[in-house]
Design an enzyme around this catalytic site. Structure first.
Site, PDB file in Angstrom:
ATOM      1  N   SER A 179       0.798  -1.225   0.000  1.00 15.25           N
ATOM      2  CA  SER A 179       0.000   0.000   0.000  1.00 15.25           C
ATOM      3  C   SER A 179       0.831   1.276   0.000  1.00 15.25           C
ATOM      4  O   SER A 179       0.382   2.297  -0.503  1.00 15.25           O
ATOM      5  CB  SER A 179      -0.953  -0.007   1.191  1.00 15.25           C
ATOM      6  OG  SER A 179      -0.242  -0.173   2.399  1.00 15.25           O
ATOM      7  N   HIS A 207      -5.546  -3.003  -2.938  1.00 15.23           N
ATOM      8  CA  HIS A 207      -5.182  -2.072  -4.017  1.00 15.23           C
ATOM      9  C   HIS A 207      -5.144  -2.739  -5.385  1.00 15.23           C
ATOM     10  O   HIS A 207      -4.740  -2.116  -6.367  1.00 15.23           O
ATOM     11  CB  HIS A 207      -3.821  -1.434  -3.721  1.00 15.23           C
ATOM     12  CG  HIS A 207      -3.807  -0.678  -2.438  1.00 15.23           C
ATOM     13  ND1 HIS A 207      -4.257   0.621  -2.324  1.00 15.23           N
ATOM     14  CD2 HIS A 207      -3.454  -1.061  -1.190  1.00 15.23           C
ATOM     15  CE1 HIS A 207      -4.149   1.014  -1.065  1.00 15.23           C
ATOM     16  NE2 HIS A 207      -3.666   0.010  -0.358  1.00 15.23           N
ATOM     17  N   LYS A 239     -11.820   1.368  -2.066  1.00 18.76           N
ATOM     18  CA  LYS A 239     -10.772   1.946  -2.908  1.00 18.76           C
ATOM     19  C   LYS A 239     -11.241   1.967  -4.368  1.00 18.76           C
ATOM     20  O   LYS A 239     -11.988   2.850  -4.723  1.00 18.76           O
ATOM     21  CB  LYS A 239      -9.473   1.186  -2.661  1.00 18.76           C
ATOM     22  CG  LYS A 239      -8.960   1.566  -1.256  1.00 18.76           C
ATOM     23  CD  LYS A 239      -7.878   0.720  -0.689  1.00 18.76           C
ATOM     24  CE  LYS A 239      -7.522   1.255   0.707  1.00 18.76           C
ATOM     25  NZ  LYS A 239      -6.884   0.270   1.574  1.00 18.76           N
TER      26      LYS A 239
HETATM   27  C1  LIG Z   1      -6.941   0.098   3.043  1.00 23.71           C
HETATM   28  C2  LIG Z   1      -6.335  -1.203   3.339  1.00 23.71           C
HETATM   29  C3  LIG Z   1      -6.928  -2.102   4.233  1.00 23.71           C
HETATM   30  C4  LIG Z   1      -8.104  -1.718   5.071  1.00 23.71           C
HETATM   31  O1  LIG Z   1      -9.265  -1.623   4.345  1.00 23.71           O
HETATM   32  P1  LIG Z   1     -10.450  -0.724   4.910  1.00 23.71           P
HETATM   33  O2  LIG Z   1     -11.643  -1.196   4.195  1.00 23.71           O
HETATM   34  O3  LIG Z   1     -10.069   0.681   4.602  1.00 23.71           O
HETATM   35  O4  LIG Z   1     -10.504  -0.978   6.386  1.00 23.71           O
HETATM   36  C5  LIG Z   1      -6.372  -3.341   4.381  1.00 23.71           C
HETATM   37  N1  LIG Z   1      -5.266  -3.701   3.707  1.00 23.71           N
HETATM   38  C6  LIG Z   1      -4.643  -2.850   2.868  1.00 23.71           C
HETATM   39  C7  LIG Z   1      -3.421  -3.307   2.144  1.00 23.71           C
HETATM   40  C8  LIG Z   1      -5.152  -1.584   2.667  1.00 23.71           C
HETATM   41  O5  LIG Z   1      -4.527  -0.732   1.870  1.00 23.71           O
END
Ligand SMILES: *Cc1c(COP(=O)(O)O)cnc(C)c1O
Length: 386
Positions: A179, A207, A239
Site C-alpha cells: 500500500s 489495491h 478503494k
Molecule cells: C486500506 C487497506 C486495508 C483496510 O481496508 P479498509 O476497508 O479501509 O478498512 C487493508 N489492507 C490494505 C493493504 C489496505 O490498503
C-alpha cells in the site's frame, strides 16, 4: 493506567519528530479535484483509483436502495442484518474472482482481523512480509499465533522461516499490492512455496481488485492463480470500488468457517444495504468499462517516464501507487506543503506507517485524472526543491 499526564508530552514529541498527523476537511466529494478550506486542489492522494466514488450510476444505486431498504442494516449479518443486496453482492464478487463464495465484512481492517483470528491460534504460525498493511500485522498479533516476519518480497527469507515451523497450521499473508510502495508480491512463487511447505496463502488485494488484471479481477487474475493456488483473497470496496466495506473470497469451507468463527464478522453491524447496492453498481462498471483501467495504465506509464526524465526518486512500482522516496519526515512535509501551495494534494507518508528514514510522498493516480492534470503535477514536482 492510573496516570495519563504524559499524553501531552507524547504529543509534543510526535510534533518535534515531524510525525504529527492532521486531518484535512474536504468540502466536496472525492474526485480529481477537491476543495479544502475554500481552496481547490488537484487530488493525488485518493485510493478512488477508478473514479467511482462519485459516479452517477453508483450514486443512483445508493439512493434508490436507500429509498427501498432505509439506511441502517439493523443488526449483524447473523441476526437480521443480511439483506438480499448483501447476498447478491457476495455472489457477484465470488463469480468475478472465480471463487466458490465471498463474504462481506464491514471494513478491510475487520476482514483481515476476522480471517486470521478465525483460522489461527497459539499453536499455529503466521508468516508476514515486513511491509504488510497494519491490519494484517495487528491480526497476526491478536491471533496469538507464532509470528514470523520475512524480508520484503524475499522468498528465501520466507523459506528459512517455513523450514523451522514444525507443527500447527501455517498461513502466509501478504499485501498483493503494497500500500505504501506500490510494488507487487511475487504471488506465484509464494503460492509454490506454500504448496511445498503445506501452508495456506492469503493475499490482501485492497489495491489490486478492480485495477489489476484484464477484467479488473485483481491479483488472482493478474497472476493467474486459482482458488487452490491462492485460497484466500481479501479485497476492499472503499478503494477502486469507490464505495465502502470489504470481502473475503475462497472455498465453501473457508467462508462457512468465517461465518461461524470470525469475531469481527459476527459481532458487528452489517454494512448499510445501500452501500452494498453502490458496490454492486461499481462492480458492473468495473466489468463493463475497461477504458477506465486503460486510461489509468496510460497515466501510470506517462508519470513514470516523465518522472524518471526529471530525475525524481521513483520507487519500483508499476501500479497507481507511485511514491517518491524522500527519507526525512521533515523534508517530506516541506515538499508536501510546497505542493499544496501550488494546488496539489499529496500526503507525506511517515513512520510508523513506513519504516524509519523512508518518509515519502505517496502519489496516487486515478482514472479520473486527465493527462493535463498529470502534466501540471509533473511541472510542479520539477519546481519544488528536493
Ligand atoms: C486500506 C487497506 C486495508 C483496510 O481496508 P479498509 O476497508 O479501509 O478498512 C487493508 N489492507 C490494505 C493493504 C489496505 O490498503
Amino acid at each position: 493506567m492510573a496516570d495519563f499526564s504524559d499524553l501531552s508530552s507524547a504529543l509534543s514529541e510526535r510534533k518535534a519528530n515531524h510525525l504529527y498527523r492532521q486531518r484535512r476537511e474536504l468540502a466536496t466529494a472525492q474526485g480529481a479535484t477537491v476543495v479544502v478550506e475554500g481552496k481547490t486542489y488537484i487530488n493525488f492522494c485518493s485510493n478512488d483509483y477508478l473514479g467511482l466514488a462519485n459516479h452517477p450510476d453508483v450514486l443512483d444505486a445508493f439512493q434508490q436502495a436507500a429509498s427501498e431498504f432505509g439506511v441502517g442494516s439493523g443488526s449483524s449479518h447473523l441476526v437480521c442484518g443480511h439483506s438480499s443486496l448483501h447476498h447478491q453482492l457476495e455472489q457477484r464478487l465470488a463469480a468475478f474472482l472465480g471463487r466458490d463464495r465471498a463474504l462481506l465484512f464491514s471494513t478491510g481492517y475487520m476482514a483481515n482481523l476476522g480471517v486470521i483470528n478465525a483460522l489461527l491460534g497459539k499453536n499455529d504460525f503466521i508468516f508476514q512480509d515486513k511491509l504488510n498493511h497494519a491490519s494484517l500485522l495487528d491480526a497476526g498479533l491478536l491471533s496469538g499465533a507464532r509470528f514470523q516476519r520475512f524480508l520484503h518480497n524475499d522468498i528465501a527469507s520466507l523459506e528459512t522461516r517455513l523450514q523451522k515451523a514444525d507443527a500447527g497450521r501455517k498461513l502466509i499473508a501478504v499485501d498483493a499490492v503494497f500500500s505504501m510502495d506500490g510494488d507487487l508480491a511475487p504471488l506465484q512463487a509464494l503460492s509454490q512455496l506454500a504448496e511445498q511447505y503445506d501452508a495456506c496463502l492469503m493475499a490482501d488485494d485492497a489495491h489490486g481488485v478492480g485495477v489489476l488484471g484484464q477484467r479488473g479481477a485483481g491479483c488472482a487474475e493478474f497472476f493467474n492463480l486459482d482458488q487452490q493456488q491462492l485460497p484466500i483473497v481479501m479485497g476492499t470496496l472503499g478503494k477502486s470500488f469507490g464505495s465502502f466495506g470489504a470481502f473475503v473470497a475462497g472455498s465453501e469451507d473457508l467462508i462457512e468457517t468465517l461465518i461461524q468463527f470470525s469475531r469481527s464478522y459476527i459481532y458487528t453491524t452489517a454494512l448499510p444495504p445501500a452501500v452494498a447496492a453502490a458496490s454492486l453498481a461499481s462492480l458492473k462498471i468495473i466489468q463493463s468499462d475497461a477504458a477506465r483501467r486503460q486510461h489509468l495504465q496510460a497515466l501510470i506509464g506517462l508519470f513514470k517516464a516523465q518522472a524518471q526524465a526529471l530525475g525524481l526518486p521513483l520507487m519500483p512500482s508499476d501500479t497507481a501507487i507511485q511514491p517518491l522516496l524522500i527519507g526525512s519526515s521533515e523534508q517530506a512535509l516541506v515538499i508536501s506543503d510546497a505542493l499544496a501551495a501550488k494546488g496539489f494534494l499529496i500526503s507525506a507518508i511517515r513512520p510508523p506507517t513506513v519504516p524509519a528514514n523512508s518518509a515519502r510522498l505517496r502519489i496516487t493516480l486515478t482514472a479520473a485524472h486527465t493527462v493535463q492534470q498529470l502534466e501540471e503535477l509533473l511541472s510542479a514536482l520539477a519546481e519544488v526543491a528536493w
